[in-house]
Design a protein around this motif. Structure first.
Motif, PDB file in Angstrom:
ATOM      1  N   SER A 520       0.692  -1.101  -0.032  1.00 30.20           N
ATOM      2  CA  SER A 520      -0.238   0.079  -0.072  1.00 30.20           C
ATOM      3  C   SER A 520       0.738   1.189  -0.029  1.00 30.20           C
ATOM      4  O   SER A 520       0.411   2.346  -0.172  1.00 30.20           O
ATOM      5  N   ARG A 556      -0.868   4.651  -1.415  1.00 20.45           N
ATOM      6  CA  ARG A 556      -1.310   4.753  -2.817  1.00 20.45           C
ATOM      7  C   ARG A 556      -2.767   5.310  -3.129  1.00 20.45           C
ATOM      8  O   ARG A 556      -3.523   5.018  -2.200  1.00 20.45           O
ATOM      9  N   LEU A 559      -3.945   1.465  -7.898  1.00 17.70           N
ATOM     10  CA  LEU A 559      -3.525   0.135  -8.212  1.00 17.70           C
ATOM     11  C   LEU A 559      -2.816  -0.014  -9.336  1.00 17.70           C
ATOM     12  O   LEU A 559      -2.011  -0.996  -9.705  1.00 17.70           O
ATOM     13  N   ASN A 562       1.012  -0.198  -9.470  1.00 14.36           N
ATOM     14  CA  ASN A 562       1.540  -1.612  -9.005  1.00 14.36           C
ATOM     15  C   ASN A 562       1.381  -2.794  -9.631  1.00 14.36           C
ATOM     16  O   ASN A 562       2.363  -3.545  -9.902  1.00 14.36           O
ATOM     17  N   ASN A 563       0.295  -2.600 -10.451  1.00 16.18           N
ATOM     18  CA  ASN A 563       0.043  -3.626 -11.723  1.00 16.18           C
ATOM     19  C   ASN A 563       1.081  -3.812 -12.568  1.00 16.18           C
ATOM     20  O   ASN A 563       1.623  -4.789 -12.963  1.00 16.18           O
ATOM     21  N   GLU A 582      -5.821  -7.535  -9.102  1.00 18.07           N
ATOM     22  CA  GLU A 582      -5.650  -7.518  -7.600  1.00 18.07           C
ATOM     23  C   GLU A 582      -6.900  -6.620  -6.861  1.00 18.07           C
ATOM     24  O   GLU A 582      -7.410  -5.741  -7.649  1.00 18.07           O
ATOM     25  N   THR A 586      -7.140   1.821  -1.505  1.00 15.53           N
ATOM     26  CA  THR A 586      -6.488   2.876  -1.684  1.00 15.53           C
ATOM     27  C   THR A 586      -6.831   4.077  -1.018  1.00 15.53           C
ATOM     28  O   THR A 586      -7.752   4.111  -0.162  1.00 15.53           O
ATOM     29  N   THR A 601      -8.079  -4.156  -9.909  1.00 21.24           N
ATOM     30  CA  THR A 601      -7.431  -3.838 -11.186  1.00 21.24           C
ATOM     31  C   THR A 601      -7.209  -5.115 -11.844  1.00 21.24           C
ATOM     32  O   THR A 601      -6.435  -6.074 -11.277  1.00 21.24           O
ATOM     33  N   GLU A 679      -9.533  -0.670 -14.049  1.00 15.72           N
ATOM     34  CA  GLU A 679      -9.542  -0.524 -12.878  1.00 15.72           C
ATOM     35  C   GLU A 679     -11.067   0.127 -12.433  1.00 15.72           C
ATOM     36  O   GLU A 679     -11.474   0.938 -12.798  1.00 15.72           O
TER      37      GLU A 679
END
Length: 793
Positions: A520, A556, A559, A562-563, A582, A586, A601, A679
């Motif tokens: 996170s 964050r 996402l 991160n993805n 995921e 957030t 996401t 997302e």
């Protein structure tokens, strides 16, 4: 906290030895680290130096004639810090010292020495506790010591010292009187506090000092008093002994009195040389950035605006509040008039200052845990009393107190049956009252309950459970008979939101996606890699106070980054067919509020296109019974490819974004493949899910399909066309599906051909051609009215 037992007995009439005290107090919840005692000392007496002569055969030795009460001896010594008339410690023949040393007759350069004159090191006293006048040689004592007296007793070396581990919630126990209260409670005794009444004063406060001005709300109380005609000298031997056994070096009477009272009551004090205070007034304020002070440890320290300081009339900083005084107003042997300060400061501010400057003092260790404002008056009165008792100066009449605190004590109601229920006891209300009052908690019985008044020194007692714990520990937790737990059992179930999230995860898993889990905490650099503008709402992050590093400095808000990072790592490891998903939290900062949003996401890389991932999203919607879905082209989202991105709406609420990741963003992540991603805002989607998806009977009557191909402007959105068809298709319209898109030589360059399959069906009868024809004509008329279209045959 080192507690000399003799000092403890100054306030408490108790015969128990150190071992019993330690055991009983340990049972009440105070942890004892150790019991210390000076061992192996005997046959040591106080002697007075009568004469000092030079040794004829050794320049570095002296012959000292001493009177030790039972005769006169000549002792050979190499020490140089003594003079005629000094009181010293004499180890007679046969005396024992630490380490099994036995004193015997010795001949030094032809002179017989029947005994030895001792320094503190020979007695096992730590070097950092030795007074300055005895640092480099013999122990030099003031006139409090009597010739012939047992030196072990005179120096307090026969005392036992109990070391307690004090928890941060009990700052009152960082004092001898605080621990005396604990011991008194377990032995069912009452403590006797020392006298504080000053019998004689002179002049008045305003003759010497103009007062104190407070310019910050970080000060709870600031008290000052004045002593004139100060005589700087050694403090009484009993004070020196208590300080040394409690782990502090004796300095001089004024400094020793402040340290003595800090250890006795837990109230730090500070003495200023009044004649060095410019303007004869003090200002307590917050420091200015880059301001400096030279503290008593002879170190120049740079201050910031979060430090509390004491300044004089000319704004010169002369003290770092709650931590250490300044060198400019230090009390020295030439000091004649002093200003004594007793204060209470904001504990968090003192802790931050002490930590930032890496300057931890006995005072700061108490202030950072909280020193009650009321305690200041006890500290300053006790100091003035010691000054008067020891003829160290003349107390000037008047004490100034500037206050910013509520002096009223808290009152907490305690239910006796609740206490018994939690502790597993059957105490009468009178027994409960007795335990509480043994801790100096004024208690009044009202029916089956107790009204307990919390004194100023017990800031840790704030709720009923705190009082119940006090009763339990004085009764003795070890005395409570263990009983089985009693209570109703409840079945743990997941919340609806948790079930919704789990179902979303499992649906994607069933569709072939691999779930990933990322941190996170992210870096602000992620938003630059996603090409977000400076005013994008995703940059409204929650910052971490103590981040592990720059890469984990904010929470964050999406996402996607991160993805993409996981996609990059997999591609680097030669994994080219990727379906990653995921579900996570957030955190969006909205003004002073922080909103936690659950997002999902999922992305695909490989032999996939936009319509594949769109079909995945529609399948997910269908799983939760979500209808009325609309897709609108999005051209302003910098994360996605312009023209290959759409916002997804349910009932005019944006719930997701779908599209191909922008080539620029992909390049920022070193990704050379096309990435399609969705997302979705699960917090919003949760509001549209249907908990019960009802079965609808399948029509027994035939489905009638018609195709329509229209030529429209190439920037026309298919969703707008579908909306018009649905609005004009009538009650038998079953579905509308886009099945072909054509651009080519047969139509203009600024046009596009879109072909739709339209289905009609009734649940009551077979539809007649006239009904289908009318519905189809209405659709065509609606399209003509809404758009500039050409029908293709």
């Amino acid at each position: 906290m080192l507690v000399p037992v003799k000092w403890l007995r100054e306030y408490l009439d108790i015969e128990a030895d150190a071992r019993e005290i330690a055991n009983r107090v340990t049972d009440s919840g105070s942890h004892v680290e150790s019991i210390q005692k000076y061992e192996g000392l005997s046959n040591l007496v106080i002697a007075k130096i009568l004469d000092i002569k030079k040794h004829e055969n050794a320049d570095k030795l002296s012959l000292v004639d001493i009177d030790f009460g039972k005769g006169i001896e000549t002792i050979v010594t190499g020490a140089k810090n003594m003079k005629i008339g000094d009181n010293v410690v004499f180890a007679k023949l046969g005396a024992t010292l630490p380490g099994g040393i036995v004193i015997k007759e010795a001949t030094l350069q032809g002179v017989v020495s029947k005994g030895m004159l001792c320094g503190y090191s020979e007695l096992g006293v730590s070097e950092n506790l030795v007074p300055k006048n005895s640092e480099d040689g013999l122990i030099i004592l003031n006139d409090d010591a009597k010739v012939g007296e047992d030196a072990v007793k005179a120096l307090g070396l026969d005392d036992s010292i109990i070391e307690f581990e004090i928890t941060p919630n009990r700052p009152d126990c960082l004092s001898i009187i605080g621990m005396a209260r604990e011991v008194a409670a377990v032995f069912d005794k009452k403590i006797q506090e020392p006298s504080m009444k000053v019998e004689n004063t002179v002049d008045s406060y305003k003759q010497y000092f103009n007062g104190v001005k407070i310019e910050t709300n970080k000060v709870n109380r600031f008290m000052t008093a004045i002593v004139k005609d100060v005589e700087i000298k050694e403090s009484p031997l009993y004070i020196q002994n208590y300080l040394r056994n409690a782990g502090m070096r004796p300095i001089n009477n004024i400094v020793d009195f402040t340290n003595f009272i800090m250890l006795e009551y837990g109230q730090p004090l500070h003495a200023y040389d009044l004649d060095k205070v410019e303007g004869k007034s003090l200002i307590v304020r917050m420091a200015r950035d880059e301001e400096t002070i030279k503290t008593l440890d002879d170190t120049e320290r740079k201050l910031v605006s979060e430090d509390i300081v004491i300044a004089d009339e000319n704004s010169r900083v002369i003290g770092l509040a709650g931590v250490m005084g300044g060198q400019d107003t230090e009390v020295t042997k030439n000091t004649k008039n002093i200003l004594i300060e007793a204060a209470s400061f904001d504990s968090e501010t003192i802790r931050k200052t002490s930590k930032r400057l890496a300057l931890r003092s006995e005072a700061s260790s108490r202030f950072e845990k909280g020193v009650p404002a009321k305690l200041a008056e006890y500290g300053i009165q006790r100091f003035l009393k010691l000054v008067e008792e020891t003829n160290s100066g003349k107390v000037v009449s008047g004490i100034e107190s500037v206050e910013n605190f509520n002096p009223r004590d808290r009152v907490i109601e305690l239910r006796n049956d609740r206490a018994n229920s939690l502790l597993g006891l059957d105490l009468s209300i009178e027994e409960t009252k007795k335990y509480l009052e043994s801790l100096e908690l004024n208690t009044e019985i009202q029916g089956e309950n107790l009204l307990v008044t919390i004194p100023y020194f017990r800031g840790d007692l704030t709720i009923e459970a705190d009082l119940i714990e006090e009763v339990g520990r004085l009764y003795g937790f070890h005395n409570i008979t263990p009983k089985p737990l009693i209570g109703g059992l409840t079945k743990g179930v997941k919340s609806d939101m948790r079930n919704f999230l789990d179902k979303a995860r499992m649906e994607l898993y069933a569709l072939g996606f691999s779930e990933i889990l990322t941190y996170s905490f992210i870096s602000n650099k992620v938003f630059d890699k996603l090409c977000l503008s400076e005013n994008d709402s995703m940059r409204n992050t929650v910052k971490i106070i103590n981040p592990l590093g720059e890469d984990f400095s904010v929470m964050r808000t999406t996402l996607i980054g991160n993805n993409l990072e996981v996609v990059r790592k997999n591609l680097n490891n030669k994994q080219f067919d990727l379906k990653l998903s995921e579900v996570g939290n957030t955190f969006i900062k909205n003004g002073e509020n922080i909103e936690e949003v659950k997002l999902m996401t999922f992305s695909v890389v490989g032999n996939y296109d936009f319509y594949y991932i769109k079909d995945i999203l529609l399948t997910l919607f269908d799983t939760f019974g979500i209808n009325d879905i609309r897709f609108e082209r999005e051209t302003e989202n910098s994360i996605f490819h312009s023209g290959r991105c759409a916002n997804v709406y349910v009932n005019d609420t944006k719930v997701a974004v779908i599209g191909e990741i922008s080539p620029i963003v992909a390049e920022n992540y070193d990704i050379e493949k096309r990435v399609y991603m969705v997302e979705a805002n699960l917090t919003e989607l949760y509001n549209f899910k249907k908990d019960l998806i009802q079965y609808q009977e399948i029509s027994r009557y035939p489905l009638v399909e018609r195709d329509i191909a229209i030529v429209v402007d190439k920037f026309t959105q298919s969703q707008d066309i579908v909306d018009v068809i649905k609005a004009n298709g009538g009650k038998y319209l079953k579905f509308v599906k886009l099945f072909d898109i054509y651009k080519g030589s047969q139509i203009a360059e600024d046009k596009v051909s879109l072909a739709y399959k339209i289905g009609f069906q009734s649940n009551e009868s077979t539809l007649k051609d006239e009904v289908i024809k009318t519905a189809f004509e209405n659709i065509v008329n609606g399209l003509n009215n809404a758009f500039d279209i050409d029908l293709r045959s």
